[in-house]
Each structure stands twice: as structure tokens, then as C-alpha cells.
Design an enzyme around this catalytic site. Structure first.
Site, PDB file in Angstrom:
ATOM      1  CB  SER A  19      -0.929   0.030   1.213  1.00 42.68           C
ATOM      2  OG  SER A  19      -0.184  -0.063   2.412  1.00 42.68           O
ATOM      3  CG  ASP A  48      -4.554   4.829   7.340  1.00 47.95           C
ATOM      4  OD1 ASP A  48      -3.383   4.563   7.679  1.00 47.95           O
ATOM      5  OD2 ASP A  48      -5.071   4.364   6.301  1.00 47.95           O
ATOM      6  CG  HIS A  83      -1.480   3.625   4.830  1.00 49.22           C
ATOM      7  ND1 HIS A  83      -2.644   3.009   5.216  1.00 49.22           N
ATOM      8  CD2 HIS A  83      -0.761   2.709   4.157  1.00 49.22           C
ATOM      9  CE1 HIS A  83      -2.619   1.754   4.775  1.00 49.22           C
ATOM     10  NE2 HIS A  83      -1.494   1.545   4.131  1.00 49.22           N
TER      11      HIS A  83
END
Ligand SMILES: *[C@@H]1O[C@H](CO)[C@@H](O)[C@H](O)[C@H]1NC(C)=O
Length: 341
Positions: free
Chosen positions: A43, A316, A319
Site C-alpha cells: 500500500s 490513518d 499510512h
């Protein structure tokens, strides 16, 4: 100290850090330093491939992309651009690196590079199976298919030159250690931590060899950040003060140590290759709780008020914010450019 007080103190720390670290300006040159950029991993570098598949590991809805051009959620796991985009700009190639599975890719997009990354994946194939996302080996298959498209557009010779001259950047291992080993505990049935780390380093090493076999010569592999200090770790294992989790940091750090040794050896073994290990273990801050992926949506209290996003390291529970990514990417710029030496 209660949680709220702790978070406030952390935020003040982060604020100070962000104020005192100047962000070096990235190179802007007329000619790109390479024909293309090709990116593999999870990600941190996925720019939207997971939009195309059925998985819970997605970021194509608000508030993701809140500070992205046009304020659109694109599948990038942050408020803005990702390191893959920033590296493409740094090389003078383009400002956004499209996902390989973008529905509207044109020839010019393919010729200048894409991201094959898939959020939730890792060097361990089981990590991708659990998350129902593309494995690192799927990403190699995507690269083969990509080469076929380059050949169709520009011919074999140009296709091979693009692959040979362009940096192949790899960022993975986060989900293997955090999700597959520590959180799900599934790998703990068959591996102790040192043997799992060996297994991951072997898989990463094989991945780089495969890239070489596919014609890549300039390869950049990121090490892991201090995984014990990301918000989700502190929430799960940090106790009531949400401290950094030592064992997770130690795991990331031994992975990094072994990986960098292994890559040094590969650099010698694979003739004509230029393989760079990029360490990013420094810096260790976090706020936020559990809001990652589908649990971070417009109904959840996001970790910081909109205008304040730039003051935070984390967007978050896992991340970083665009600004934090920018600081890290800028800090490793000169090392990264060694891939052209
Ligand atoms: C992962 O799966 C691929 C494809 O099935 C296989 O070639 C590779 O060896 C596997 N990697 C590991 C580390 O098991």
C-alpha cells in the site's frame, strides 16, 4: 497519563519535528533521468491497482485523497500523493505514477512507467492470500505482460532498453511482519521470528533475482520503517500509554540488516546490475488508532482536522500523510539516485 493527553503530547512533538525539518526541494530537470519508473510492493506504493479487485484492502473512497488533485479518492492510501508518485517526479518523468490496472492507460503512460503494487501484499505469498490481493509474484507476471505491451507499442529493442534503463523500485515486507506474523499469528505456528525473517529475506532476494531475469538492471529496494511505532501497533500492543512496540521494531530492524547484506551480495553476483538498499528506519512517531482501510471512512472520526493534515506524520492507523512521505522520499533522494551511477 491518559490516552488523550498522550496523543496531544505526541502531536506537539510531531509538529515540532515537521517545523524543524526543512523539506529539500526535489530536482527538476529538463530531461528525465530514466525513460520510465516501475514500482512493486504494497500500500505504500500502490496507486490504485486494488480498485480493480474484490478485497477489503481498498482506499477508493473518502476521506482518502482528500488533498489529492481534484480531491478525489484514487485508491492511494493517503491524503495525497504516494512515494511512487514522488519518485517519478524526482526523476523528472511525471508527477503521478498510474496503476498498471488503470482502465484508461494510453501508450505514453505505459512507456513512462506504472505501479504494479497491491496494498495488503508482501514477500510471503500467504500475506496476499489472506488479503485477497496481488502477490509479489503476480506483480512479476504483470511486468511480463507489461513488456509485451511495450513491444507492441515500440518494438522489442526499445522495450528492452526501457526495462534495462529504468529503476525498478520495491517496497514490501510491512504486511508480512505486522499482519501475517504478529497480528494473525498464523505463521507463528511454523516459524519462530528469526526463521520467519530469514524466509522473508530469501523471498525478497528471489524477487530481486527474478526482476533481473526479466531484464531489470537498476533495482531499488526499500527497507522497513520502525513498524512498532505505527499507530496500529501502538494501539494493539503498546499498552495504555501506546508506547512503541520493541519486538516489532526489532523484527523490522533485523529484516533490514539481513536484507541489506543479501542485496550487497546480489550486486556482486548479478553482473551489470545496480542494486540499492534504501534504509528508512529513522523517525518514530504516531497518533491515531484503528482507522485503516475500510474502517477509515467518512463516518469514522479521522485522526486530525482537515486543515491540520500537513502537521501529522500519519494519515490513518498505518499510512503516513503525503507530507510525511515527502520528507522521507526527499531524505533518501541522493541515495536513490545512486542507482544511476
Ligand atoms: C510464491 O508463489 C510463486 C508462484 O506460485 C512461487 O514461484 C514462489 O516460489 C512462492 N514464493 C515463496 C516464498 O513461497
Amino acid at each position: 497519563m491518559d490516552d488523550q493527553m498522550n496523543s496531544i503530547l505526541l502531536c506537539i512533538n510531531l509538529l515540532l519535528i515537521l517545523i524543524i525539518i526543512p523539506v529539500p526541494t526535489v530536482l527538476s530537470q529538463e530531461r528525465p533521468m530514466a525513460p520510465a519508473l516501475l514500482v512493486f510492493g504494497d500500500s505504500i506504493v500502490d496507486t490504485g491497482n486494488n480498485n480493480m479487485i474484490i478485497t477489503t484492502v481498498k482506499a477508493d473512497f473518502p476521506p482518502y485523497g482528500r488533498d489529492f488533485q481534484g480531491r478525489q479518492p484514487t485508491g492511494r492510501f493517503s491524503n495525497g500523493r504516494m512515494p511512487s508518485d514522488m519518485i517519478a517526479s524526482m526523476l523528472g518523468i511525471k508527477d503521478l505514477l498510474p496503476p498498471y490496472y488503470a482502465p484508461d492507460l494510453e501508450d505514453g503512460d505505459l512507456l513512462t512507467g506504472v505501479s504494479f503494487a497491491s496494498a495488503g501484499t508482501g514477500y510471503d505469498n500467504l500475506t496476499a492470500v489472506i488479503a485477497q490481493v496481488f502477490s509479489m509474484w503476480d506483480q512479476l507476471e504483470m511486468h511480463k505482460e507489461y513488456r509485451g505491451k511495450l513491444v507492441a507499442i515500440a518494438g522489442e529493442e526499445t522495450a528492452d532498453a526501457i526495462i534495462r534503463e529504468s529503476p525498478h523500485v520495491v517496497f514490501a515486507g510491512n504486511n508480512d511482519i505486522l499482519a501475517t506474523y504478529f497480528f494473525s499469528t498464523i505463521r507463528q505456528k511454523t516459524f519462530d521470528l528469526p526463521s520467519y525473517i530469514n524466509y522473508l529475506v530469501d523471498a525478497a532476494t528471489n524477487f530481486v533475482k527474478e526482476l533481473y531475469n526479466l531484464g531489470a538492471r537498476r533495482i531499488v529496494v526499500f527497507g522497513l520503517p520502525p513498524l512498532g511505532c505505527v499507530p496500529v501497533s501502538r494501539t494493539v500492543r503498546g499498552g495504555k500509554n501506546r508506547d512503541c512496540v520493541d519486538i516489532y521494531n526489532q523484527a523490522a530492524s533485523s529484516f533490514n540488516f539481513e536484507l541489506s547484506n543479501s542485496l550487497n551480495q546480489l550486486n556482486v553476483d548479478l553482473s551489470g546490475s545496480r542494486i540499492i538498499y534504501l534504509g528508512i528506519f529513522d523517525g518514530c512517531c504516531g497518533t491515531g488508532e484503528f482507522e485503516a482501510s475500510i474502517s477509515c471512512n467518512k463516518f469514522s472520526p479521522c485522526t486530525c482536522p482537515e486543515s491540520e493534515t500537513n502537521k501529522y506524520i500519519f494519515w490513518d492507523a498505518f499510512h503516513p500523510t503525503e507530507r510525511a512521505f515527502h520528507i522521507v522520499t526527499a531524505a533518501v533522494q541522493s541515495q536513490l539516485l545512486n542507482v544511476f551511477r
